[in-house]
Write an enzyme that holds these catalytic residues in place. Structure first.
Site: not given
Ligand code: EPZ
Length: 422
Positions: A22-23, A116, A121, A123-125, A305, A327, A397
């Site tokens: 998936k990833n 979530c 989560r 997103i600055d990077l 994960d 993480i 998912r």
């Protein structure tokens, strides 16, 4: 909402072919926007997240068909760079569409993906990387608008090896002018798969899988056909389920090198693992041993994960184990549900102290996120009695019909879908 009903206590046995990753598929589908024409991607599993990505690509004007495990995309008619908020909310990792949209259209309009169950989560990077390449970024409420006449290669350093930020920057730099070097890049196998896919379309990228990736900008990319790598997290989930039920399972079409850290942990727990090419054989007949300390870290270290799945095995181990999650700040929510099944776990900040018990007992539990849900299924398979796992859409998912996968290995598991009360 669907439920899974599991009658526990049966050792898993048999052979299973592992689905595509998936990833790896998600960023590769997004990167398809970088070329105009028909792109074919093989080994793409049927998952809710894949469906969302295909719907986003259709909203952007592409044609997308998913037949068997092959996706055929026609990106010729892509005509907009605006990703609908409703679709962004369904899958926060669609934030890595910014890079391809910016490259293709010179602009991208997306929405803050939001947090979530497992964490904020941020997103600055991602945004810092795109700005370094010359993008102007405007945030209006939860909308993010990026614009760039022409992206310019740059030297970028990530303060954390973010998987998504690495992918976004790679996809933004591939058609930029000049060279981009990305240091402290994520090293996950899915990043290597994205590099192979982009290079198959004519990109000039080197270094994926190491902490420094170099991208020489090219003028254009041409469509290709590509097969995605096996899903190491699905494979790892099945391996843990085999060990937790004291069964014997053969996994085919795997990439064992991607699972080295898990194999090391399972062997320390006394699980028999035999690797032969793309085949992994897992066997366990005795109670697992406790594993003193497992810390989740970026690849190639132990993956976040697989943290919740391995925790289930350790709840049944002979002794005390410690698992530290570094993480995601919210990735221990499965502990409460496991405790309701008889597990003895104490959490202190981001560490779980797991005192093994002789057995778990079936209960009605709720999946809070994708991998926590998979862990509860493993717990149900190993437990004595009946377990009902609710909120199964989280699991769908990332796992293609998990109940079929496990039934083929001898599990007593069924899905119940509520009758709509119309
Ligand atoms: C990818 O998420 C995976 N998702 C996740 O898998 C996986 O858990 C994660 O990598 C870590 O391996 C996909 O590939 C679609 P990150 P991603 O950016 O890219 C912080 C699953 O179960 N961060 O490496 O979102 C962030 O808050 C999913 O299949 C920033 O601070 O992961 C998190 O704490 C779950 N700023 C940490 O880094 C940023 O700009 C790791 O995030 C980006 C991230």
């Amino acid at each position: 909402m669907d439920k899974l009903v599991i009658e526990g206590g049966k050792p898993l046995s048999g052979t299973i072919v592992i689905q595509g990753a998936k990833n790896a598929a998600l960023p590769i589908l997004a990167a398809s926007l970088l070329a105009e024409g028909t792109i074919t991607i093989d080994s793409v599993p049927h998952l809710l997240d894949i469906d969302v990505m295909l719907n986003i690509l259709r909203e952007l004007g592409c044609r997308a068909e998913h037949t068997g495990d092959t996706v055929v995309l026609d990106t010729t008619s892509a005509h907009t760079s605006h990703v609908p908020e409703t679709l962004m909310k369904q899958m926060r990792s669609s934030i890595f569409l910014m890079g391809p949209l910016l490259s293709r259209f010179g602009e991208a309009e997306v929405y803050l993906p939001g947090g979530c169950a497992i964490g904020e989560r941020k997103i600055d990077l991602h945004l810092q990387g795109l700005q370094a390449l010359g993008a102007e970024i405007e945030e209006i409420g939860n909308r993010i608008i990026c614009r760039a006449e022409k992206l310019q290669g740059a030297d970028i350093h990530l303060t954390f090896p973010s998987v998504g930020a690495t992918e976004n920057i790679m996809m933004a730099a591939v058609l930029a002018e000049g060279r981009t070097t990305l240091s402290n890049a994520a090293r996950e196998p899915e990043i290597q798969d994205l590099q192979r896919f982009l290079n198959a379309m004519g990109a000039k990228i080197m270094g994926a899988g190491t902490d420094t990736i170099t991208i020489e900008g090219v003028k254009q990319l041409t469509p290709c056909r590509y097969k995605v790598i096996p899903d190491r997290i699905v494979a790892g989930t099945i391996m843990v389920a085999a060990a937790a039920t004291r069964g014997g399972v053969t996994l085919q079409q795997t990439h064992p090198a991607h699972l080295s850290s898990l194999i090391h942990v399972l062997r320390r727990a006394g699980v028999q693992i035999v690797v032969d090419g793309d085949i992994i054989k897992v066997g366990s007949v005795a109670r697992p041993k406790a594993v003193e300390r497992i810390v989740t870290s970026p690849y190639p270290a132990f993956p976040t994960d697989l943290q919740s799945q391995v925790m289930v095995l350790l709840t049944l181990a002979d002794g005390v184990s410690i698992m530290k999650e570094t993480i995601f700040e919210g990735r221990l929510k499965h502990v409460d549900e496991l405790s309701r099944m008889g597990a003895d776990i104490r959490v202190d900040l981001n560490a779980a102290f797991i005192k093994g018990v002789p057995r778990l007992y079936g209960a009605t539990v709720e999946a809070t996120d994708l991998r926590a849900g998979a862990a509860l299924v493993i717990a149900g398979l190993a437990a004595q009695g009946r377990t009902v796992v609710e909120q199964v859409h989280h699991i769908d998912r990332g796992y293609d019909k998990i109940e079929s996968m496990l039934s083929r290995l001898g599990a007593n598991i069924s899905r119940y879908s509520p009758v709509p009360n119309n």
